[in-house]
Write a protein that holds these residues in place. Structure first.
Motif, PDB file in Angstrom:
ATOM      1  N   THR A 197     124.161 189.690  76.624  1.00 38.74           N
ATOM      2  CA  THR A 197     124.918 188.824  77.448  1.00 38.74           C
ATOM      3  C   THR A 197     126.282 188.567  76.654  1.00 38.74           C
ATOM      4  O   THR A 197     126.156 188.254  75.407  1.00 38.74           O
ATOM      5  CB  THR A 197     124.156 187.685  77.910  1.00 38.74           C
ATOM      6  N   ARG A 198     127.154 188.286  77.552  1.00 37.77           N
ATOM      7  CA  ARG A 198     128.417 187.991  76.794  1.00 37.77           C
ATOM      8  C   ARG A 198     128.555 186.536  76.125  1.00 37.77           C
ATOM      9  O   ARG A 198     128.020 185.708  76.870  1.00 37.77           O
ATOM     10  CB  ARG A 198     129.825 188.025  77.768  1.00 37.77           C
ATOM     11  N   THR A 199     128.930 186.392  74.962  1.00 28.82           N
ATOM     12  CA  THR A 199     128.776 184.999  74.305  1.00 28.82           C
ATOM     13  C   THR A 199     129.649 184.722  73.340  1.00 28.82           C
ATOM     14  O   THR A 199     130.065 185.861  72.551  1.00 28.82           O
ATOM     15  CB  THR A 199     127.278 184.605  73.960  1.00 28.82           C
ATOM     16  N   HIS A 200     130.412 183.498  72.933  1.00 28.73           N
ATOM     17  CA  HIS A 200     131.277 183.378  71.934  1.00 28.73           C
ATOM     18  C   HIS A 200     130.564 182.408  71.025  1.00 28.73           C
ATOM     19  O   HIS A 200     131.059 182.112  69.971  1.00 28.73           O
ATOM     20  CB  HIS A 200     132.554 182.830  72.369  1.00 28.73           C
ATOM     21  N   VAL A 201     129.217 182.193  71.232  1.00 25.70           N
ATOM     22  CA  VAL A 201     128.555 181.430  70.371  1.00 25.70           C
ATOM     23  C   VAL A 201     127.926 182.344  69.150  1.00 25.70           C
ATOM     24  O   VAL A 201     127.633 183.516  69.508  1.00 25.70           O
ATOM     25  CB  VAL A 201     127.311 180.569  71.129  1.00 25.70           C
ATOM     26  N   PHE A 202     128.209 181.831  68.091  1.00 27.15           N
ATOM     27  CA  PHE A 202     127.675 182.580  66.724  1.00 27.15           C
ATOM     28  C   PHE A 202     126.184 182.463  66.554  1.00 27.15           C
ATOM     29  O   PHE A 202     125.790 181.473  66.056  1.00 27.15           O
ATOM     30  CB  PHE A 202     128.237 181.957  65.483  1.00 27.15           C
ATOM     31  N   ARG A 242     122.151 182.962  65.674  1.00 29.32           N
ATOM     32  CA  ARG A 242     121.296 183.330  64.794  1.00 29.32           C
ATOM     33  C   ARG A 242     121.305 184.839  64.724  1.00 29.32           C
ATOM     34  O   ARG A 242     121.194 185.485  63.806  1.00 29.32           O
ATOM     35  CB  ARG A 242     119.861 182.669  64.870  1.00 29.32           C
ATOM     36  N   GLN A 243     120.804 185.382  65.923  1.00 24.63           N
ATOM     37  CA  GLN A 243     120.429 186.859  66.186  1.00 24.63           C
ATOM     38  C   GLN A 243     121.693 187.579  66.929  1.00 24.63           C
ATOM     39  O   GLN A 243     122.103 186.891  68.055  1.00 24.63           O
ATOM     40  CB  GLN A 243     119.447 187.052  66.724  1.00 24.63           C
ATOM     41  N   LEU A 244     122.549 188.293  66.289  1.00 24.84           N
ATOM     42  CA  LEU A 244     123.757 188.579  66.980  1.00 24.84           C
ATOM     43  C   LEU A 244     123.608 189.850  67.844  1.00 24.84           C
ATOM     44  O   LEU A 244     124.294 190.206  68.754  1.00 24.84           O
ATOM     45  CB  LEU A 244     124.751 188.932  65.930  1.00 24.84           C
ATOM     46  N   GLN A 245     122.328 190.571  68.079  1.00 27.86           N
ATOM     47  CA  GLN A 245     121.907 191.433  68.856  1.00 27.86           C
ATOM     48  C   GLN A 245     121.289 191.014  70.084  1.00 27.86           C
ATOM     49  O   GLN A 245     120.760 191.626  70.778  1.00 27.86           O
ATOM     50  CB  GLN A 245     121.077 192.600  68.084  1.00 27.86           C
ATOM     51  N   HIS A 246     120.902 189.765  70.258  1.00 25.78           N
ATOM     52  CA  HIS A 246     120.088 189.138  71.397  1.00 25.78           C
ATOM     53  C   HIS A 246     120.750 187.919  71.405  1.00 25.78           C
ATOM     54  O   HIS A 246     120.709 186.973  70.577  1.00 25.78           O
ATOM     55  CB  HIS A 246     118.573 189.285  70.852  1.00 25.78           C
TER      56      HIS A 246
END
Length: 444
Positions: free
Chosen positions: A2-7, A9-13
């Motif tokens: 899902t597109r997100t600009h939030v960093f 904890r898990q960047l693949q999920h």
């Protein structure tokens, strides 16, 4: 993804979107409900949406949301400090408010160092802590912590700290030792380390009263902390207790050290202090620490922008008043006994459950490949992550972690449900956890 600009904890999920919470449940954007059996990370002691806490926050916002502590104090901060000192271990006289557990531990360490500067002992520079501990993710807290996985990438920029053995009877108590003998052996190890470093060079011994997420609720054996207190006193070393996760009622007494019969010099609290309604943590300081600064430089050389935030203090004060008014400490003790029984019934004879340990509503379950030898699972399996996934699929939030034994090997599940959890909800937690563990094991 899902597109997100939030960093995240898990960047693949990208995690599910939480949209509401009530009591022990959280609901996501798809309408799925989850039992919050870990209180997030042992935070949500009153569950979600408690009306008394929300009302207190609204009232404070309507009056004053924020005033910087270099200019003002606030009535609500003073009131909360009065309440915390009134219920604190004997000798604690002042409270320093921060925004969370890591900040509390950073402040505690700096407070301890400044105490010795103020008392003409600047040569004291060493902290001693324990392996398989966790004290926060800021650099100072990470340095004294013993979580190898979290420490490793940042080791070159951490201050030196010494780590002695944790109180981990399931794996480290010898067969011929009584619990008291084991605790004394650990205290003797601490004393030897103090002597090795030089007694007049050690600032403090830092310990979680009950070990938290790194090793999965390590409960101290009887007499351990009294022996530790004696060692510290013998050498003029401060005792800093980290009760960020285990404190504020989580184990059935307001402070976990109350059960141990010891008083620290400095204690960090957070999580259950504000129950997740606002970010808040605090350091409780013994009067001797405060007096040294008051009669010396006259100030604590530390500070953050959001110290003593009025809305956070209002939330925390309301949480603590609800705990007192509703007799929730007694309820934690009775619900804890109920939860212990349910866990023993479900997992006491389970071939892959090596240990069930805890106090109050703070419990850890350690998973093993072989019960007789206590051999942990291959970390490549990431059993803890599988359990979390299976639990979430069943509408259950628990707090599994890997590296239980030594930072690499071992898996456990931590449970820290809200103090308001009913008996029927406790039964649902254990039933769903049982199913999740079985499903995770069958997928190996």
């Amino acid at each position: 993804m899902t597109r997100t600009h939030v960093f995240h904890r898990q960047l693949q999920h990208t995690p599910p979107v939480a949209v509401s919470g009530q009591g022990v449940h959280l609901t996501d954007a798809e309408g799925k409900k989850y039992i919050d059996a870990s209180g997030g990370a042992a935070v949500s002691c009153l569950g979600h949406g408690h009306p008394d806490v929300l009302a207190a926050m609204h009232a404070q916002i309507d009056t004053l949301a924020y005033a910087h502590t270099s200019f003002f104090t606030t009535a609500v901060a003073e009131e909360l400090a009065d309440e915390l000192v009134k219920t604190a271990p004997e000798g604690m006289s002042h409270v320093y408010f921060v925004s969370g557990g890591s900040e509390a531990m950073e402040a505690a360490m700096k407070m301890a160092r400044q105490y010795f500067v103020e008392t003409d002992q600047p040569q004291r520079t060493h902290f001693i802590a324990r392996r398989q501990s966790y004290h926060g993710n800021t650099l100072g807290a990470l340095a004294v912590g013993g979580n190898q996985w979290r420490r490793e990438p940042f080791a070159p920029i951490l201050i030196p700290a010494t780590h002695v053995a944790p109180c981990y009877p399931y794996r480290e108590q010898l067969g011929h030792e009584s619990p008291e003998q084991y605790g004394q052996r650990l205290a003797d190890e601490l004393e030897q380390e103090i002597r090795r470093l030089g007694p007049d060079t050690v600032i403090a011994f830092v310990a979680e009263t009950l070990g938290g997420a790194t090793a999965g609720v390590l409960v101290p054996v009887p007499g351990y902390f009294k022996a530790v207190r004696e060692v510290c006193d013998r050498h003029g070393v401060l005792l800093i207790l980290d009760e960020v996760m285990c404190g504020m009622g989580r184990t059935g007494t307001l402070h976990a050290c109350d059960f141990e019969g010891v008083v620290p010099d400095i204690m960090a609290i957070a999580k259950g202090l504000g129950g997740g309604y606002q970010p808040i943590g605090a350091v409780l300081a013994h009067q001797k620490i405060v007096q040294a600064m008051a009669s010396g430089s006259g100030f604590f050389q530390h500070g953050h922008t959001y110290l003593g935030h009025a809305v956070a203090c209002a939330a925390a004060l309301a949480v603590q008043r609800v705990i007192t008014r509703d007799g929730l400490l007694a309820r934690v003790r009775s619900s804890g006994a109920r939860l212990e029984g349910l866990l023993l019934d479900a997992f006491g004879a389970h071939p892959q459950v090596g240990d069930i340990r805890g106090r109050g509503l703070f419990w850890g379950i350690e998973l093993v490949q072989d019960r007789a030898s206590k051999q942990p699972f291959d970390p490549a399996h990431k059993l803890h992550a599988r359990i979390k996934k299976e639990a979430m699929a069943r509408g259950l939030m628990v707090y599994p972690m890997g590296g239980t034994v030594d930072g690499r090997y071992g898996d456990h599940v931590l449970l820290a449900p809200p103090f308001i959890t009913s008996d029927s909800e406790l039964a649902q937690i254990v039933e769903r956890l049982d199913a999740a563990i079985r499903a995770a094991l069958s997928s190996l």
